[in-house]
Design a protein around this motif. Sequence first.
Motif, mmCIF file in Angstrom:
data_model
loop_
_atom_site.group_PDB
_atom_site.id
_atom_site.type_symbol
_atom_site.label_atom_id
_atom_site.label_comp_id
_atom_site.label_asym_id
_atom_site.label_seq_id
_atom_site.Cartn_x
_atom_site.Cartn_y
_atom_site.Cartn_z
ATOM 1 N N ILE A 10 -10.618 -0.164 -0.814
ATOM 2 C CA ILE A 10 -9.851 0.561 -1.827
ATOM 3 C C ILE A 10 -10.749 1.473 -2.668
ATOM 4 O O ILE A 10 -10.352 2.571 -3.063
ATOM 5 N N ALA A 15 0.821 -1.217 0.000
ATOM 6 C CA ALA A 15 0.000 0.000 0.000
ATOM 7 C C ALA A 15 0.854 1.267 0.000
ATOM 8 O O ALA A 15 0.383 2.332 0.406
ATOM 9 N N LEU A 54 -6.022 -0.155 4.778
ATOM 10 C CA LEU A 54 -5.217 -0.842 3.769
ATOM 11 C C LEU A 54 -3.837 -1.202 4.327
ATOM 12 O O LEU A 54 -3.315 -2.299 4.088
#
Length: 475
Positions: free
Chosen positions: A341, A278, A395
């Motif tokens: 996301i 990420a 994330l």
Amino acid sequence: MWEFAVGLFMIAIRPGSLVLPAMYGLVEAASVAAFGVVVGEWVDKFPRLKVAQVSLGVQNGSIVTAALAVVVLLVHPNSAPGGFKVFIMLVALVNAFGAVGALAGLANNILVERDWVVIIAEGQAPGLLTRINAGMRRIDLSCKLLAPVAVGVLMSSVSILASAVLIATWNLLSVGFEYWLLYSVYSAIPALQQYKDNQQVSSKTTHSSYSEDIDNDIQVADGLHTAEIADYRQLPTQDSNVGVVSQKQGTLVSLIKGLEGHVFQFFHGWNVYIYQEAALAAVALALLYFTVLSFGTLMTAFLQMRGVPPYVLGLARAVAAAVGIAATFIYPILQARLQTIRVGIWSIWLQWVFLGVSVASIWVQNNKISSSMLIGGVAASRLGLWMFDLSVTQLMQESVPEAERGVVGGVQNSVQSLMDMLSYVIAVFAPRPQDFGKLVLISYGVVSTAAMLYSFHVRRVRGHLVHIDHYLRSR
């Protein structure tokens, strides 16, 4: 309270200039940028409870000291007792302890937000991590809502001096209760009491061998091998200067070893960070800190110089926090339907749209209307900002290994502080109120860059930004 009030304190100490608020923000941001990686490594290395104890004590103690220095400066607004040198010393004290408090707060945030919540949510029902993150952010934003209102009202109805005394007293009295809360969680969750499943042994082994190589190189360069030094020290000496020289060499080697250790930590942390899954999303979040379009020190000071009363600034910040709290309720709903996301990409572009109103304000001639547009756009944009923040945080929580949570969190905060520092740097070179419009345009450009970078991350991970074929079939 300190976060909101420190910019107003600096303006009161030196009216008509953004230099002191900008310098404070610069020192604080530079400290986190420089030492964030080291703080993250420290959090990974030491037991969880010990980190909580030290970070809380240092953070609250530092803010108490800085607030007391502000009290002295406010009691003597024209010149501090002892003249200009004492004035500079007190301002430096405020900056130094503010920076130390920020580093201690960073350690505590990494510990709780990057490690504890992940441990607590492991093995539990799906969606628990999302709900914990949203709940913690809701508490954080509730404090951001209540604190500015309290300080703003106190400044307007009593005095700025009274608010500085209140902040010092509050931080002194609350540290015990804060620690009790953390200890209660630590005691209730057995997994938190276990040793961290990290890979410090292998890391230290690599570091140790690397250090030994450096030491050997230094000793060879000096013409002396370690064994030779030991043999040489056993020989009787006729000149006392020989011992002095040997001691100086040992001090130099120790200094170089310490410096090399810090350099190794720094580059090791960055190397771990850039290879995270990420990483692009994390950098996009960090870019959002390069801005004056927030209720931070610079925009608060600018609006006060425009004649906006402190209680209005406190209420405006409270409204922005209320919008952020709304985001913490909306995020879990969207995350369950769209996935983490995708919520991120919708959120950051929503923030970009609302900030367009604030950008438009720089061309409005009427100060009241212009200030209202600036405040309104920034407040509304918090809806997108905090949902994006929650998206990227989750994330990273889901993708970063336990052994690297501290160092990755430290690097992330370093990057964020570096961006924050750059916003203060440009403010130092453009300190006049009439230059604020230029800072707004630069900030909006950086937000645009962050939105495009995150969009690239989504495209790379998912292979597309939107399901075009899905929309075509639905028609």
